[in-house]
Write an enzyme that holds these catalytic residues in place. Structure first.
Site, PDB file in Angstrom:
ATOM      1  N   ASP D 230       0.851  -1.186   0.000  1.00 22.84           N
ATOM      2  CA  ASP D 230       0.000   0.000   0.000  1.00 22.84           C
ATOM      3  C   ASP D 230       0.895   1.248   0.000  1.00 22.84           C
ATOM      4  O   ASP D 230       1.421   1.669   1.026  1.00 22.84           O
ATOM      5  CB  ASP D 230      -0.881  -0.025   1.259  1.00 22.84           C
ATOM      6  CG  ASP D 230      -1.981   1.021   1.177  1.00 22.84           C
ATOM      7  OD1 ASP D 230      -2.029   1.765   0.175  1.00 22.84           O
ATOM      8  OD2 ASP D 230      -2.769   1.088   2.123  1.00 22.84           O
ATOM      9  N   LEU D 231       1.046   1.825  -1.171  1.00 22.04           N
ATOM     10  CA  LEU D 231       2.025   2.876  -1.443  1.00 22.04           C
ATOM     11  C   LEU D 231       2.045   4.000  -0.395  1.00 22.04           C
ATOM     12  O   LEU D 231       1.035   4.623  -0.118  1.00 22.04           O
ATOM     13  CB  LEU D 231       1.709   3.492  -2.818  1.00 22.04           C
ATOM     14  CG  LEU D 231       2.698   4.545  -3.320  1.00 22.04           C
ATOM     15  CD1 LEU D 231       4.053   3.937  -3.595  1.00 22.04           C
ATOM     16  CD2 LEU D 231       2.134   5.233  -4.545  1.00 22.04           C
ATOM     17  N   ASP D 232       3.219   4.266   0.154  1.00 23.23           N
ATOM     18  CA  ASP D 232       3.419   5.358   1.113  1.00 23.23           C
ATOM     19  C   ASP D 232       2.562   5.228   2.366  1.00 23.23           C
ATOM     20  O   ASP D 232       2.400   6.187   3.114  1.00 23.23           O
ATOM     21  CB  ASP D 232       3.151   6.729   0.460  1.00 23.23           C
ATOM     22  CG  ASP D 232       4.277   7.131  -0.475  1.00 23.23           C
ATOM     23  OD1 ASP D 232       5.309   6.440  -0.483  1.00 23.23           O
ATOM     24  OD2 ASP D 232       4.120   8.125  -1.194  1.00 23.23           O
ATOM     25  N   GLN D 233       1.997   4.034   2.595  1.00 28.78           N
ATOM     26  CA  GLN D 233       1.156   3.851   3.772  1.00 28.78           C
ATOM     27  C   GLN D 233       1.738   2.837   4.744  1.00 28.78           C
ATOM     28  O   GLN D 233       1.069   2.402   5.670  1.00 28.78           O
ATOM     29  CB  GLN D 233      -0.258   3.387   3.355  1.00 28.78           C
ATOM     30  CG  GLN D 233      -1.034   4.435   2.594  1.00 28.78           C
ATOM     31  CD  GLN D 233      -1.374   5.610   3.469  1.00 28.78           C
ATOM     32  OE1 GLN D 233      -1.888   5.459   4.560  1.00 28.78           O
ATOM     33  NE2 GLN D 233      -1.045   6.813   2.998  1.00 28.78           N
TER      34      GLN D 233
END
Lengths: 288, 288, 288, 288
Positions: D230-233
């Site tokens: 989950d990109l940048d999370q």
């Protein structure tokens, strides 16, 4: 340098405060065709104090008219208000000489930012009393000179440094562990910037990080200042601190202290290069 | 107080570091049915230094077994490792007396947080050498006593304060402008917390905010510390600073300084109340 | 109010940037006998952008000449440069109304600073949708009104609030948990200041402190902004953060968050009262 | 590496919280002759939550007994409490691979600290999708590989990177502008550290510094986190911010943002290398 830098200049002014100064300066600039980019001012009192101004302005054909402009300002506005003042062109890149001993953290931060175009200057040379940092400096294409300093040769050594550094606009002591004589300092009045560690409370004597550790301070910091004959007491340009705890060893304190030092020194040098600092009564006005 | 506080206790330990301490303490607690909530430790050296520990643990029927537990710990683990130690129950609310002069900022911050349930203590009374803050204090339902202090009556005045404050666990000097005698301080050893302004560099003498202004400092701060006979040199509990510039008047510096003071003092008092601070060799270990 | 405040005024200016503005304004003031105390300016671009200025100046008999001065400036300099502008007298104390629900931290900080003379305004009244804070407010001698707001009576309730608040220069939402309608907000355009918590990343929906806790953020903060129809998206006046760790419970986060909120809101309100904030293109220029 | 590092190890533990864990771990270590250097623990709830521990201990002849010690701990304490755990020797220097694109600020900070002995690891290689930084990297004696990534060759390119990086303990994305596939990320679960800018509020889409400028934010920051699908999370390791004002151009914001990024990434990487970070429920426990 952006296109615009070539025709941008800065005026730094100090004088007794009285009505009409902004009007006089801005009218002068307006009638010479200049456009004010930024203007900061400060007065020590609401009335009757000392007045300081920094004006950044743009003017076409600035290089050609600079002499006329300078003479004209001196003869009219500056004379009328008895100003201390200086006019600098952003296009006249300042020359910076660095003095260093063995610690490289402050030096490398300056060289690295400069190599990326983030310090508006020319770093002309590095002088050290040790060989240690030659490679690190020459890698950036900057000449490195060693001038050994001993008790016996101090006068000659300083004369040599003075000669090597001639032509620079400002000297930066990036952890230079020799004390400069007051004769040397006076020749470079308010043009030598130093960095040193700072603690609450202050510690006198050797190995301050050990003293800070033993005292259990909760903050360690650094102070950048102009060097005066009164050691470490010159006008403060910038300060910063970081939190520490009892878990920090002497070595941890030193490592964090060096990080603070390189940041603080970088900001101080940059502000000086951008003509943001005026010294008055042994304190600084910083138009940041 | 949350339900759990009634059966929670804290153990603070100082001793020479040697193997087995954690094992001994945790086994003791385990065999008495306690559950460790948090455990912090610190040693001054990897080997052969001084060792510090703070353990918070929960135990059913704590009030009933406290005496047995305390005696048993003293006779076994503490004796074996020659510990300095204290066992406090979170349910034993600490009593706090405040000394104040005319400035109200630090006092009101303490009273306000306390009234909101954010300072785990009972503020029993405020003693001042001036009448000025009576209303502000009594509004919170806290008794206010005035004890005038002069050069002539200093011994009697301190005796009166000592008597008024008897029964308190800790005294807080919330800008109390009288110097306590070393006799008084020794009676309340490491149980008097003071707050004072801090600057880089430090300024000695009267009106430090004016000195800071004249020196052009870029940071102003505050230090909370335990009071010792050596004025303002006791073990530091907490420090903080804020940035300032040449634009700050002496009055601005003072106002910001007061904000820093109230925050720093509040944190220091709270850590003391939560048994987070151990003093050793005139410095603090703060398990925050 | 210091003596000088009675004859001090501030001019806030926004216009298209072109040469001569400083000259025009300062000449105007000089020829009317005013002395410039401080002058800040900012332009969005070096050329062709938008220009902003804040000038503080002193002028004898200011009250008597204000109408003439205002009209004259409007007819000459402001007209020539097509300025948006306002002239305010420091002696015209701004009236502030506060809206609050049940949280008292931001409210009490404002009242406390105001009662000490540190917020240059008159706090005229507090309006809440709950009874809870009546005592805390009336203790400061400030009237407290309750206006219950429900889904059904929202229009009438806002009308009542608008009427109660009529005559105020600015409204402060010190944790007011009702959403103001866009009709209401437009009537008070850029004159309603709100505070809300801020996190990296931002959390949408209920109980943001729980979300921050679950996400494990290392910083929590607060943002003060002007209220616009676009909820929580109005121009930002001030922001700050504090460090947190995994050890902070949801309750700890909330407590620290409230500390940040009261500091940030106080600064934002103060800057507004001192005419330091200009809104342009949904962002702020803050001449601090 | 100090002498002591050779016989120092760290134990990281996660398990359901129940009484006796500290006792069990410390008894195990004590009976194997180990001396606890530091011990940190944390539980998500006072009772019935998840429990985390980091223990650093010294043991003579550690290299020789490591296998016995590891097996023994797994069979006894870890089995009894159903722990997730890892035992690492400080003497087993971690291998770090760096991925980078064209920005050099974060990369150079890592290389510089590493070259001074301030990052306890071996930087084995740098992989980039561009040639630009080859000289800067090779100067430190670190191999530099270019793996071009396009939409078409993404699968093959990632396979090549995976192969080049095989043998590393952790990957650091020092401003690597390619999105790693979730397949890649899963192979390196919680072993890829990324840095990205952070703003209040967050900005989605291209050129966030321009958006921050247009929104007029007063703080800009950076977040270091583990990369998940989950990109940048992914779980946040560290965050920091700096103050800015309307005077900062987009370029100024970017420059300051880069300074924050390099500091935040350095701290995150160091904490990971020192086994200070445990991931649980998509958030981090950082024993700093």
């Amino acid at each position: 340098m952006p296109m615009t830098a070539a025709h941008t200049a800065r005026l730094l002014i100090t004088c007794a405060d009285r009505p009409g100064i902004v009007q006089a300066v801005s009218s002068f600039l307006y009638h010479h065709g200049a456009n004010i980019i930024s203007l900061d001012q400060y007065a020590t009192e609401e009335q009757g104090g000392t007045y300081f101004m920094r004006v950044e302005f743009a003017l076409d054909r600035l290089q050609e008219v600079r002499d006329v402009l300078t003479r004209s300002f001196g003869d009219t506005v500056a004379a009328q208000y008895q100003m201390s003042w200086q006019l600098t062109l952003v296009g006249d890149i300042k020359k910076v000489g660095i003095l260093v001993s063995k610690y490289d953290h402050a030096l490398l931060e300056l060289l690295w930012r400069w190599s990326r175009g983030l310090l508006p200057c020319e770093i002309t040379q590095v002088v050290s009393n040790h060989e240690d940092l030659r490679d690190a400096v020459e890698r950036f294409g900057v000449p490195y000179h060693v001038v050994k300093v001993t008790k016996e040769n101090k006068v000659e050594a300083e004369a040599e440094i003075h000669e090597l550094m001639a032509g620079n606009d400002v000297l930066v002591l990036a952890r230079y562990m020799q004390i400069l004589s007051s004769e040397f300092v006076e020749k470079w009045s308010y043009r030598v910037i130093n960095i040193h560690h700072s603690f609450l409370p202050a510690f006198v004597g050797a190995d301050p990080y050990r003293q800070a550790y033993e005292k259990g301070v909760k903050l360690i910091g650094a102070t950048a200042h102009y060097v005066t004959a009164d050691l470490d007491q010159g006008p403060i340009i910038e300060q910063a601190v970081e939190r520490v705890s009892h878990r920090y060893t002497v070595e941890d304190l030193r490592e964090l202290g060096e990080d603070v030092e390189r940041n603080v020194l970088t900001r101080a040098v940059r502000w000086h290069l951008e003509d943001r600092v005026i010294v008055h009564d042994n304190k600084t006005i910083v138009f940041d």
